[in-house]
Design a protein around this motif. Sequence first.
Motif, PDB file in Angstrom:
ATOM      1  N   GLY A  31       0.836  -1.229  -0.077  1.00  0.00           N
ATOM      2  CA  GLY A  31      -0.110   0.089   0.057  1.00  0.00           C
ATOM      3  C   GLY A  31       0.836   1.229   0.121  1.00  0.00           C
ATOM      4  O   GLY A  31       0.558   2.090  -0.808  1.00  0.00           O
ATOM      5  N   ASP A  32       1.755   1.315   0.657  1.00  0.00           N
ATOM      6  CA  ASP A  32       2.710   2.499   0.866  1.00  0.00           C
ATOM      7  C   ASP A  32       3.280   2.763  -0.307  1.00  0.00           C
ATOM      8  O   ASP A  32       3.589   3.679  -1.021  1.00  0.00           O
ATOM      9  CB  ASP A  32       3.898   2.196   1.954  1.00  0.00           C
ATOM     10  N   ASP A  33       3.699   1.361  -1.281  1.00  0.00           N
ATOM     11  CA  ASP A  33       4.252   1.692  -2.874  1.00  0.00           C
ATOM     12  C   ASP A  33       3.342   1.877  -3.674  1.00  0.00           C
ATOM     13  O   ASP A  33       3.732   1.956  -4.767  1.00  0.00           O
ATOM     14  CB  ASP A  33       5.311   0.464  -2.839  1.00  0.00           C
ATOM     15  N   SER A  34       1.772   1.748  -3.512  1.00  0.00           N
ATOM     16  CA  SER A  34       0.748   1.454  -4.305  1.00  0.00           C
ATOM     17  C   SER A  34       1.242   0.391  -5.244  1.00  0.00           C
ATOM     18  O   SER A  34       0.920   0.602  -6.684  1.00  0.00           O
ATOM     19  CB  SER A  34       0.948   2.898  -5.145  1.00  0.00           C
ATOM     20  N   ASN A  35       1.647  -0.570  -4.761  1.00  0.00           N
ATOM     21  CA  ASN A  35       1.888  -1.813  -5.694  1.00  0.00           C
ATOM     22  C   ASN A  35       0.710  -2.696  -5.738  1.00  0.00           C
ATOM     23  O   ASN A  35       0.289  -3.509  -5.076  1.00  0.00           O
ATOM     24  CB  ASN A  35       3.143  -2.707  -5.096  1.00  0.00           C
ATOM     25  N   ILE A  36      -0.143  -2.194  -6.899  1.00  0.00           N
ATOM     26  CA  ILE A  36      -1.430  -2.963  -7.044  1.00  0.00           C
ATOM     27  C   ILE A  36      -1.382  -4.535  -7.321  1.00  0.00           C
ATOM     28  O   ILE A  36      -2.047  -5.253  -6.841  1.00  0.00           O
ATOM     29  CB  ILE A  36      -2.234  -2.534  -8.346  1.00  0.00           C
ATOM     30  N   GLU A  37      -0.536  -4.868  -8.046  1.00  0.00           N
ATOM     31  CA  GLU A  37      -0.201  -6.410  -8.280  1.00  0.00           C
ATOM     32  C   GLU A  37       0.172  -7.179  -6.942  1.00  0.00           C
ATOM     33  O   GLU A  37      -0.525  -8.333  -6.825  1.00  0.00           O
ATOM     34  CB  GLU A  37       1.089  -6.543  -9.286  1.00  0.00           C
ATOM     35  N   LYS A  38       0.994  -6.769  -6.084  1.00  0.00           N
ATOM     36  CA  LYS A  38       1.203  -7.416  -4.935  1.00  0.00           C
ATOM     37  C   LYS A  38       0.095  -7.413  -4.068  1.00  0.00           C
ATOM     38  O   LYS A  38      -0.260  -8.448  -3.328  1.00  0.00           O
ATOM     39  CB  LYS A  38       2.512  -6.639  -4.135  1.00  0.00           C
ATOM     40  N   ILE A  39      -0.442  -6.054  -4.015  1.00  0.00           N
ATOM     41  CA  ILE A  39      -1.765  -6.025  -2.885  1.00  0.00           C
ATOM     42  C   ILE A  39      -2.968  -6.966  -3.338  1.00  0.00           C
ATOM     43  O   ILE A  39      -3.483  -7.924  -2.643  1.00  0.00           O
ATOM     44  CB  ILE A  39      -2.348  -4.644  -2.977  1.00  0.00           C
ATOM     45  N   ASP A  40      -3.225  -7.200  -4.738  1.00  0.00           N
ATOM     46  CA  ASP A  40      -4.016  -8.187  -5.251  1.00  0.00           C
ATOM     47  C   ASP A  40      -3.891  -9.614  -4.947  1.00  0.00           C
ATOM     48  O   ASP A  40      -4.715 -10.387  -4.575  1.00  0.00           O
ATOM     49  CB  ASP A  40      -4.104  -8.074  -6.965  1.00  0.00           C
ATOM     50  N   THR A  41      -2.649  -9.969  -4.781  1.00  0.00           N
ATOM     51  CA  THR A  41      -2.219 -11.388  -4.565  1.00  0.00           C
ATOM     52  C   THR A  41      -2.281 -11.387  -2.816  1.00  0.00           C
ATOM     53  O   THR A  41      -2.426 -12.802  -2.623  1.00  0.00           O
ATOM     54  CB  THR A  41      -0.813 -11.625  -4.698  1.00  0.00           C
ATOM     55  N   LEU A  42      -2.370 -10.619  -2.200  1.00  0.00           N
ATOM     56  CA  LEU A  42      -2.298 -10.498  -0.848  1.00  0.00           C
ATOM     57  C   LEU A  42      -3.994 -10.605  -0.197  1.00  0.00           C
ATOM     58  O   LEU A  42      -4.151 -10.868   0.887  1.00  0.00           O
ATOM     59  CB  LEU A  42      -1.619  -9.638  -0.083  1.00  0.00           C
ATOM     60  N   LEU A  43      -4.893 -10.221  -1.059  1.00  0.00           N
ATOM     61  CA  LEU A  43      -6.339 -10.012  -0.692  1.00  0.00           C
ATOM     62  C   LEU A  43      -7.086 -11.336  -1.178  1.00  0.00           C
ATOM     63  O   LEU A  43      -7.042 -11.655  -2.456  1.00  0.00           O
ATOM     64  CB  LEU A  43      -6.930  -8.723  -1.387  1.00  0.00           C
ATOM     65  N   ASP A  44      -7.913 -11.730  -0.457  1.00  0.00           N
ATOM     66  CA  ASP A  44      -9.017 -12.699  -0.966  1.00  0.00           C
ATOM     67  C   ASP A  44      -9.949 -12.095  -1.898  1.00  0.00           C
ATOM     68  O   ASP A  44     -10.206 -10.890  -1.729  1.00  0.00           O
ATOM     69  CB  ASP A  44      -9.644 -13.487   0.275  1.00  0.00           C
ATOM     70  N   ASP A  45     -10.254 -12.923  -2.932  1.00  0.00           N
ATOM     71  CA  ASP A  45     -11.477 -12.117  -4.009  1.00  0.00           C
ATOM     72  C   ASP A  45     -12.604 -11.646  -3.158  1.00  0.00           C
ATOM     73  O   ASP A  45     -13.192 -10.623  -3.695  1.00  0.00           O
ATOM     74  CB  ASP A  45     -11.922 -13.285  -4.986  1.00  0.00           C
ATOM     75  N   ASN A  46     -13.007 -11.869  -2.005  1.00  0.00           N
ATOM     76  CA  ASN A  46     -14.008 -11.742  -1.268  1.00  0.00           C
ATOM     77  C   ASN A  46     -13.888 -10.175  -0.297  1.00  0.00           C
ATOM     78  O   ASN A  46     -14.634 -10.108   0.439  1.00  0.00           O
ATOM     79  CB  ASN A  46     -14.647 -12.670  -0.201  1.00  0.00           C
ATOM     80  N   PHE A  47     -12.506  -9.820  -0.442  1.00  0.00           N
ATOM     81  CA  PHE A  47     -12.115  -8.819   0.548  1.00  0.00           C
ATOM     82  C   PHE A  47     -13.181  -7.745   0.507  1.00  0.00           C
ATOM     83  O   PHE A  47     -13.591  -7.141  -0.633  1.00  0.00           O
ATOM     84  CB  PHE A  47     -10.789  -8.267   0.031  1.00  0.00           C
ATOM     85  N   ARG A  48     -13.208  -7.080   1.758  1.00  0.00           N
ATOM     86  CA  ARG A  48     -13.948  -5.861   1.788  1.00  0.00           C
ATOM     87  C   ARG A  48     -13.401  -4.778   2.919  1.00  0.00           C
ATOM     88  O   ARG A  48     -12.822  -5.432   3.778  1.00  0.00           O
ATOM     89  CB  ARG A  48     -15.498  -6.191   2.199  1.00  0.00           C
ATOM     90  N   ILE A  49     -13.703  -3.618   2.686  1.00  0.00           N
ATOM     91  CA  ILE A  49     -13.318  -2.752   3.643  1.00  0.00           C
ATOM     92  C   ILE A  49     -14.667  -2.102   4.169  1.00  0.00           C
ATOM     93  O   ILE A  49     -15.542  -2.103   3.374  1.00  0.00           O
ATOM     94  CB  ILE A  49     -12.549  -1.524   3.108  1.00  0.00           C
ATOM     95  N   ILE A  50     -14.788  -2.333   5.624  1.00  0.00           N
ATOM     96  CA  ILE A  50     -16.077  -2.007   6.340  1.00  0.00           C
ATOM     97  C   ILE A  50     -15.737  -0.705   6.966  1.00  0.00           C
ATOM     98  O   ILE A  50     -15.114  -0.556   7.924  1.00  0.00           O
ATOM     99  CB  ILE A  50     -16.383  -3.268   7.212  1.00  0.00           C
TER     100      ILE A  50
END
Length: 134
Positions: A31-50
């Motif tokens: 997130g600090d690096d705005s690395n979308i590809e890395k973030i995508d691999t660390l989140l489940d497809d059902n990820f939600r921010i509440i």
Amino acid sequence: MGLLSITTSCLAQNDDTASVEAVIHEFSKAGDDSNIEKIDTLLDDNFRIIMNRMFGSKKVGILPKSGYLKKIKTKEWGGYSRTTTIENIVINGNSASAKVTHVSKKATMISLVILIQDGSNNWKLVSDTPYFKK
């Protein structure tokens, strides 16, 4: 249950705790690096921010993974250095929770995160409930 079983169980829990911490730190750094590809691999497809009553709202807002990735990609969120502290990791089988504090020059954010293990035993974030400290 014998001593060997208890020891094996504790060692497995310690390994899982270390893995959960590593994923949370990787997620924060991405997130600090705005690395979308890395973030995508660390989140489940059902990820939600509440978002419970955030930014002056009286309501609960839910942002799915796609919306979150878009906010990072457009640099609306993320893109600056933070110090991350992880507290209170609780492992419950193939689920885990943690309290995570991110401190930056812009804000202090305290999140409750939930992680799950996927079919390959990789820990992934499935939800984040942030609170911005004033």
